[in-house]
Design a protein around this motif. Structure first.
Motif, short mmCIF file in Angstrom:
data_model
loop_
_atom_site.label_atom_id
_atom_site.label_comp_id
_atom_site.label_asym_id
_atom_site.label_seq_id
_atom_site.Cartn_x
_atom_site.Cartn_y
_atom_site.Cartn_z
N UNK A 227 86.57 29.21 32.59
CA UNK A 227 87.53 29.18 33.93
C UNK A 227 87.23 30.40 34.89
N UNK A 228 87.28 31.67 34.55
CA UNK A 228 87.23 32.77 35.35
C UNK A 228 85.65 32.57 36.18
N UNK A 229 84.86 32.36 35.49
CA UNK A 229 83.36 32.32 36.32
C UNK A 229 83.40 31.19 37.16
N UNK A 230 84.16 30.04 37.17
CA UNK A 230 84.18 28.88 38.22
C UNK A 230 85.62 29.02 38.97
N UNK A 231 86.01 30.23 39.41
CA UNK A 231 87.10 30.33 39.68
C UNK A 231 87.36 29.94 41.26
N UNK A 232 86.09 30.37 41.75
CA UNK A 232 85.80 29.69 43.24
C UNK A 232 85.53 28.39 43.58
N UNK A 233 85.01 28.00 42.30
CA UNK A 233 84.83 26.34 42.65
C UNK A 233 86.15 25.73 42.23
N UNK A 234 86.94 26.09 41.39
CA UNK A 234 88.20 25.64 41.39
C UNK A 234 89.10 25.48 42.79
N UNK A 235 88.84 26.48 43.66
CA UNK A 235 89.55 26.54 44.90
C UNK A 235 88.63 26.09 46.05
N UNK A 236 87.62 25.50 45.68
CA UNK A 236 86.87 24.64 46.66
C UNK A 236 87.20 23.17 46.77
N UNK A 237 87.34 22.66 47.76
CA UNK A 237 87.56 21.16 48.06
C UNK A 237 86.50 20.63 47.32
N UNK A 238 86.88 19.28 46.93
CA UNK A 238 85.92 18.53 46.11
C UNK A 238 84.72 18.01 47.04
N UNK A 239 85.11 17.66 48.11
CA UNK A 239 83.83 17.19 49.04
C UNK A 239 83.02 18.12 49.59
N UNK A 240 83.22 19.44 49.39
CA UNK A 240 82.55 20.54 49.68
C UNK A 240 81.63 21.06 48.51
N UNK A 241 81.80 20.47 47.35
CA UNK A 241 81.08 20.86 46.27
C UNK A 241 79.94 19.78 45.96
N UNK A 242 78.72 20.37 45.54
CA UNK A 242 77.66 19.35 45.34
C UNK A 242 78.04 18.60 43.84
N UNK A 243 77.23 17.62 43.68
CA UNK A 243 77.89 16.95 42.40
C UNK A 243 77.29 17.75 41.26
N UNK A 244 76.29 18.72 41.19
CA UNK A 244 75.80 19.37 40.23
C UNK A 244 76.87 20.31 39.94
N UNK A 245 77.26 21.12 41.02
CA UNK A 245 78.37 22.23 41.08
C UNK A 245 79.59 21.67 40.48
N UNK A 246 80.04 20.47 40.70
CA UNK A 246 81.26 19.90 40.48
C UNK A 246 81.16 19.80 38.85
N UNK A 247 80.09 18.86 38.44
CA UNK A 247 79.82 18.66 37.26
C UNK A 247 79.84 19.92 36.20
N UNK A 248 79.21 20.87 36.57
CA UNK A 248 79.04 21.97 35.91
C UNK A 248 80.35 22.77 35.89
N UNK A 249 81.14 22.87 36.72
CA UNK A 249 82.74 23.29 36.84
C UNK A 249 83.48 22.47 35.79
N UNK A 250 83.45 21.24 35.97
CA UNK A 250 84.44 20.12 35.26
C UNK A 250 84.00 20.12 33.67
N UNK A 251 82.88 20.20 33.46
CA UNK A 251 82.09 20.15 32.02
C UNK A 251 82.58 21.69 31.53
N UNK A 252 82.58 22.76 31.98
CA UNK A 252 82.82 23.90 31.46
C UNK A 252 84.34 24.27 31.19
N UNK A 253 85.03 23.96 32.13
CA UNK A 253 86.53 24.08 31.93
C UNK A 253 87.14 23.19 30.86
N UNK A 254 86.47 22.05 30.98
CA UNK A 254 86.99 21.05 29.86
C UNK A 254 86.94 21.60 28.37
N UNK A 255 85.65 22.23 28.37
CA UNK A 255 85.27 22.64 26.95
C UNK A 255 85.99 24.09 26.61
#
Length: 381
Positions: A227-255
């Motif tokens: 969650x800390x490693x993805x703190x900037x991605x958590x604050x970035x708008x969904x449309x500004x994240x690439x599919x790869x970055x979004x999936x990496x953030x989503x999977x790691x935070x869920x786990x």
């Protein structure tokens, strides 16, 4: 002495003293003078204007300008006062007013002489900016209270107050109270920029992330925490994240987050951003109301205190937020001038005299308007 190229020129003038033999003359004796060098002056008008412009336009400190131009500090400071007296006057009416605060100095602790308690004092200045024209900073007052805003507005003319149709602020209750003072701004509509709303949503996500990591690990976040490693991605708008970055953030935070509170807060933030985007596209009132109800329901069903606070804040300020979505009046110019305000304070190493500080800050924040006005005066009709 005046700058000329890389050196200085010393102007030596042997003034003649004249004596008037007219019995009715009140002076009887006087010396030669020209408009550029009035009586009792040891500097030319060109030198004083250059020193004043160096401080008021180039944002240089008075001591540095005095040293560069071979002047004393009081002489250089007087040149700044002359420039302000010549260029700054009563602000012209505007249809959109921006209000925001900037810190004047570090917080200080003062002891109450009666109770002996130590009280924290935060030094703030409230600035008023022309959002509809090119005047820049219209003025500043000490403090960030309703009373100081009301006092500044009451000092303006009735035509100035009646001409204000929109007032853009951040979600500050003290400024809203001042704007809503009966009879003060009869035609003004309160506007809250969506920038502040998204900032509040991001702050809620950050607060949830910090709390969850502390509850799970008993410490602050580290690089090893997903969650800390993805703190900037958590604050970035969904449309500004690439599919790869979004999936990496989503999977790691869920786990890593067994409570799913972080993703719940992230979804609430995205729901709010989508709501603002939908309203700005000119959607119907029913569609906006449905999306707003969905955001409230998501926050209420999450049982997360931070989201409840966010939803309550949005509900409180929704009329002002909706006014921004309909009009597009933004407080971005005020935030931009705040940078110049801080730059001026850093250049001066702080201001002990608030009147001098407000004068120099307004000079630097109105230089574009003054330059445009001077250019229009010199152009042929």
């Amino acid at each position: 002495m005046e700058p000329y190229g890389e050196g200085f020129i010393s102007i030596v003038w042997h003034k003649r003293r004249w004596r008037c033999v007219e019995p009715l003359c009140g002076r009887l004796s006087f010396t030669e003078s020209v408009p550029e060098v009035p009586a009792r002056r040891r500097t030319t008008g060109r030198l004083r204007r250059a020193a004043g412009n160096a401080v008021g336009d180039a944002c240089r400190c008075v001591a540095e300008v005095a040293c560069a131009f071979g002047l004393s500090w009081p002489t250089a400071h007087e040149a700044v006062i002359e420039l302000a007296r010549r260029e700054l006057g009563e602000p012209a009416p505007t249809s959109a007013l921006g209000i925001d605060e900037t810190r004047r100095g570090k917080p200080r602790w003062n002891q109450d002489p009666e109770s002996g308690r130590w009280l924290r004092t935060d030094a703030w200045d409230t600035g008023f900016v022309d959002l509809a024209g090119t005047q820049g900073l219209l003025g500043q007052v000490e403090g960030r209270t309703s009373a100081c805003v009301v006092d500044w507005l009451q000092q303006r003319t009735p035509e100035f107050r009646a001409g204000i149709r929109f007032v853009a602020i951040d979600p500050a209750a003290v400024y809203a109270k001042a704007v809503r003072t009966p009879g003060l701004l009869p035609n003004a509509v309160l506007v809250v920029d969506h920038f502040y709303v998204v900032a509040l949503a991001n702050a809620a996500v950050t607060a949830v992330r910090r709390r969850v990591i502390w509850d799970q690990e008993g410490r602050r976040g580290r690089k090893a925490d997903p969650a800390w490693a993805n703190r900037r991605r958590l604050l970035t708008g969904r449309q500004r994240l690439s599919e790869k970055a979004f999936q990496a953030m989503f999977d790691s935070v869920i786990a890593s987050d067994t409570t799913d509170e972080i993703l719940t807060a992230w979804i609430a933030k995205e729901e709010l951003r989508n709501l603002l985007a939908l309203a700005r596209t000119g959607a119907s009132k029913s569609d906006v109301a449905a999306r707003l109800h969905s955001f409230y329901s998501w926050c209420a069903g999450s049982d997360i205190d931070e989201l409840s606070t966010l939803a309550t804040t949005v509900e409180t300020w929704w009329p002002a937020i909706l006014a921004f979505l309909h009009t597009g009046i933004t407080n971005a110019r005020t935030e931009g001038l705040n940078r110049l305000v801080k730059q001026s304070k850093r250049s001066a190493c702080g201001y002990r005299n608030s009147a001098n500080g407000h004068r120099r800050i307004r000079l630097i924040c109105t230089r574009n308007h003054r330059a445009a006005t001077a250019t229009s005066r010199t152009l042929p009709p």
